[in-house]
Design a protein around this motif. Structure first.
Motif, PDB file in Angstrom:
ATOM      1  N   ALA A  74      -0.781 -20.812  -9.456  1.00  0.00           N
ATOM      2  CA  ALA A  74       0.512 -21.184 -10.129  1.00  0.00           C
ATOM      3  C   ALA A  74       0.866 -19.778 -10.884  1.00  0.00           C
ATOM      4  O   ALA A  74       2.201 -19.605 -10.582  1.00  0.00           O
ATOM      5  N   GLN A  75       0.023 -19.017 -11.547  1.00  0.00           N
ATOM      6  CA  GLN A  75       0.579 -17.848 -11.993  1.00  0.00           C
ATOM      7  C   GLN A  75       1.095 -16.911 -10.785  1.00  0.00           C
ATOM      8  O   GLN A  75       1.963 -16.082 -11.169  1.00  0.00           O
ATOM      9  N   GLY A  76       0.441 -16.935  -9.918  1.00  0.00           N
ATOM     10  CA  GLY A  76       0.820 -16.292  -8.575  1.00  0.00           C
ATOM     11  C   GLY A  76       1.981 -16.419  -7.711  1.00  0.00           C
ATOM     12  O   GLY A  76       2.331 -15.964  -6.739  1.00  0.00           O
ATOM     13  N   GLY A  77       2.594 -17.785  -8.209  1.00  0.00           N
ATOM     14  CA  GLY A  77       3.671 -18.175  -7.608  1.00  0.00           C
ATOM     15  C   GLY A  77       3.530 -19.081  -6.414  1.00  0.00           C
ATOM     16  O   GLY A  77       4.431 -19.723  -5.860  1.00  0.00           O
ATOM     17  N   ASP A  78       2.177 -19.586  -6.122  1.00  0.00           N
ATOM     18  CA  ASP A  78       1.696 -20.377  -5.155  1.00  0.00           C
ATOM     19  C   ASP A  78       1.960 -22.002  -5.580  1.00  0.00           C
ATOM     20  O   ASP A  78       1.264 -22.410  -6.600  1.00  0.00           O
ATOM     21  N   LYS A  79       3.040 -22.530  -5.086  1.00  0.00           N
ATOM     22  CA  LYS A  79       3.362 -23.883  -5.207  1.00  0.00           C
ATOM     23  C   LYS A  79       2.744 -24.921  -4.341  1.00  0.00           C
ATOM     24  O   LYS A  79       3.489 -25.853  -4.138  1.00  0.00           O
ATOM     25  N   SER A  80       1.831 -24.523  -3.385  1.00  0.00           N
ATOM     26  CA  SER A  80       1.262 -25.390  -2.345  1.00  0.00           C
ATOM     27  C   SER A  80       0.684 -26.547  -3.008  1.00  0.00           C
ATOM     28  O   SER A  80       0.205 -27.381  -2.140  1.00  0.00           O
ATOM     29  N   GLY A  81       0.288 -26.445  -3.982  1.00  0.00           N
ATOM     30  CA  GLY A  81      -0.283 -27.673  -4.656  1.00  0.00           C
ATOM     31  C   GLY A  81      -1.669 -27.114  -4.982  1.00  0.00           C
ATOM     32  O   GLY A  81      -2.250 -26.413  -4.751  1.00  0.00           O
ATOM     33  N   LYS A  82      -2.355 -28.371  -5.626  1.00  0.00           N
ATOM     34  CA  LYS A  82      -3.820 -28.339  -5.992  1.00  0.00           C
ATOM     35  C   LYS A  82      -4.747 -28.112  -5.085  1.00  0.00           C
ATOM     36  O   LYS A  82      -4.689 -28.767  -3.989  1.00  0.00           O
ATOM     37  N   PRO A  83      -5.811 -27.074  -5.316  1.00  0.00           N
ATOM     38  CA  PRO A  83      -6.973 -27.140  -4.427  1.00  0.00           C
ATOM     39  C   PRO A  83      -7.690 -28.432  -4.123  1.00  0.00           C
ATOM     40  O   PRO A  83      -7.599 -29.197  -5.237  1.00  0.00           O
ATOM     41  N   SER A  84      -8.280 -28.872  -3.170  1.00  0.00           N
ATOM     42  CA  SER A  84      -9.051 -30.024  -3.059  1.00  0.00           C
ATOM     43  C   SER A  84     -10.206 -30.014  -3.947  1.00  0.00           C
ATOM     44  O   SER A  84     -10.881 -28.865  -4.005  1.00  0.00           O
ATOM     45  N   PHE A  85     -10.668 -31.114  -4.301  1.00  0.00           N
ATOM     46  CA  PHE A  85     -11.870 -31.253  -5.336  1.00  0.00           C
ATOM     47  C   PHE A  85     -12.285 -32.554  -4.648  1.00  0.00           C
ATOM     48  O   PHE A  85     -11.785 -33.597  -4.501  1.00  0.00           O
ATOM     49  N   VAL A  86     -13.820 -32.463  -4.608  1.00  0.00           N
ATOM     50  CA  VAL A  86     -14.667 -33.565  -4.449  1.00  0.00           C
ATOM     51  C   VAL A  86     -15.861 -33.964  -5.444  1.00  0.00           C
ATOM     52  O   VAL A  86     -16.410 -33.148  -5.754  1.00  0.00           O
ATOM     53  N   ASP A  87     -15.315 -35.276  -5.918  1.00  0.00           N
ATOM     54  CA  ASP A  87     -16.454 -35.434  -7.034  1.00  0.00           C
ATOM     55  C   ASP A  87     -17.806 -36.184  -6.250  1.00  0.00           C
ATOM     56  O   ASP A  87     -17.368 -37.082  -5.580  1.00  0.00           O
ATOM     57  N   VAL A  88     -18.816 -35.666  -6.595  1.00  0.00           N
ATOM     58  CA  VAL A  88     -19.934 -36.191  -5.951  1.00  0.00           C
ATOM     59  C   VAL A  88     -20.738 -37.099  -7.132  1.00  0.00           C
ATOM     60  O   VAL A  88     -20.387 -36.580  -8.453  1.00  0.00           O
ATOM     61  N   PRO A  89     -21.463 -37.885  -6.740  1.00  0.00           N
ATOM     62  CA  PRO A  89     -22.189 -38.811  -7.898  1.00  0.00           C
ATOM     63  C   PRO A  89     -23.240 -38.146  -8.627  1.00  0.00           C
ATOM     64  O   PRO A  89     -23.788 -36.795  -8.053  1.00  0.00           O
ATOM     65  N   SER A 103      -9.318 -23.309 -12.969  1.00  0.00           N
ATOM     66  CA  SER A 103      -8.966 -22.033 -12.816  1.00  0.00           C
ATOM     67  C   SER A 103      -8.298 -21.527 -11.497  1.00  0.00           C
ATOM     68  O   SER A 103      -7.292 -20.801 -11.828  1.00  0.00           O
ATOM     69  N   ALA A 104      -8.676 -21.872 -10.449  1.00  0.00           N
ATOM     70  CA  ALA A 104      -8.051 -21.579  -9.282  1.00  0.00           C
ATOM     71  C   ALA A 104      -6.516 -21.872  -9.174  1.00  0.00           C
ATOM     72  O   ALA A 104      -5.884 -21.462  -8.749  1.00  0.00           O
ATOM     73  N   THR A 105      -6.435 -23.152  -9.540  1.00  0.00           N
ATOM     74  CA  THR A 105      -4.986 -23.815  -9.520  1.00  0.00           C
ATOM     75  C   THR A 105      -4.186 -23.106 -10.540  1.00  0.00           C
ATOM     76  O   THR A 105      -3.312 -22.688 -10.164  1.00  0.00           O
ATOM     77  N   MET A 106      -4.949 -22.767 -11.719  1.00  0.00           N
ATOM     78  CA  MET A 106      -3.911 -21.878 -12.620  1.00  0.00           C
ATOM     79  C   MET A 106      -3.569 -20.558 -12.173  1.00  0.00           C
ATOM     80  O   MET A 106      -2.462 -20.025 -12.183  1.00  0.00           O
ATOM     81  N   ALA A 107      -4.559 -19.923 -11.448  1.00  0.00           N
ATOM     82  CA  ALA A 107      -4.282 -18.578 -11.064  1.00  0.00           C
ATOM     83  C   ALA A 107      -3.427 -18.604  -9.769  1.00  0.00           C
ATOM     84  O   ALA A 107      -2.365 -17.646  -9.695  1.00  0.00           O
TER      85      ALA A 107
END
Length: 100
Positions: free
Chosen positions: A56-71, A50-54
């Motif tokens: 992009a909608q706002g024109g922010d092209k800085s890339g995907k927010p970081s995400f950490v998968d934990v076990p 949701s944060a990534t899509m928001a």
């Protein structure tokens, strides 16, 4: 851990809070005393998308927010092995959770 659902379980109650992009979180009405802690990133994946899509909608092209998968063992407070002590004070508790 950014974009995670933080789960606190203590006594007969539990409460959750969502971590933001920087890993900061607030768990309102947290149980007081010794609590078991869960960090669920599967739940947080939707928040990150949701944060990534928001952005992009706002024109922010800085890339995907970081995400950490934990076990998955960390998703459930009963299996995570993480505990914390929540004090009954008028001031907020600060709990730095270290997922190893």
């Amino acid at each position: 851990v950014p974009y995670a659902l933080v789960i606190l379980v203590g006594g007969d109650s539990s409460s959750t809070g969502a971590a933001d992009a920087d890993g900061n979180y607030l768990v309102p009405y947290a149980p007081v005393g010794k609590v078991l802690v869960g960090i669920n990133t599967a739940a947080g994946r939707g928040m990150m998308m949701s944060a990534t899509m928001a952005a992009a909608q706002g024109g922010d092209k800085s890339g995907k927010p970081s995400f950490v998968d934990v076990p998955e063992k960390f998703f459930d407070p009963k299996t995570s092995g993480i505990t914390a002590d929540v004090k009954d004070t008028k001031e907020p508790n600060t709990l730095d959770i270290d997922v190893k």
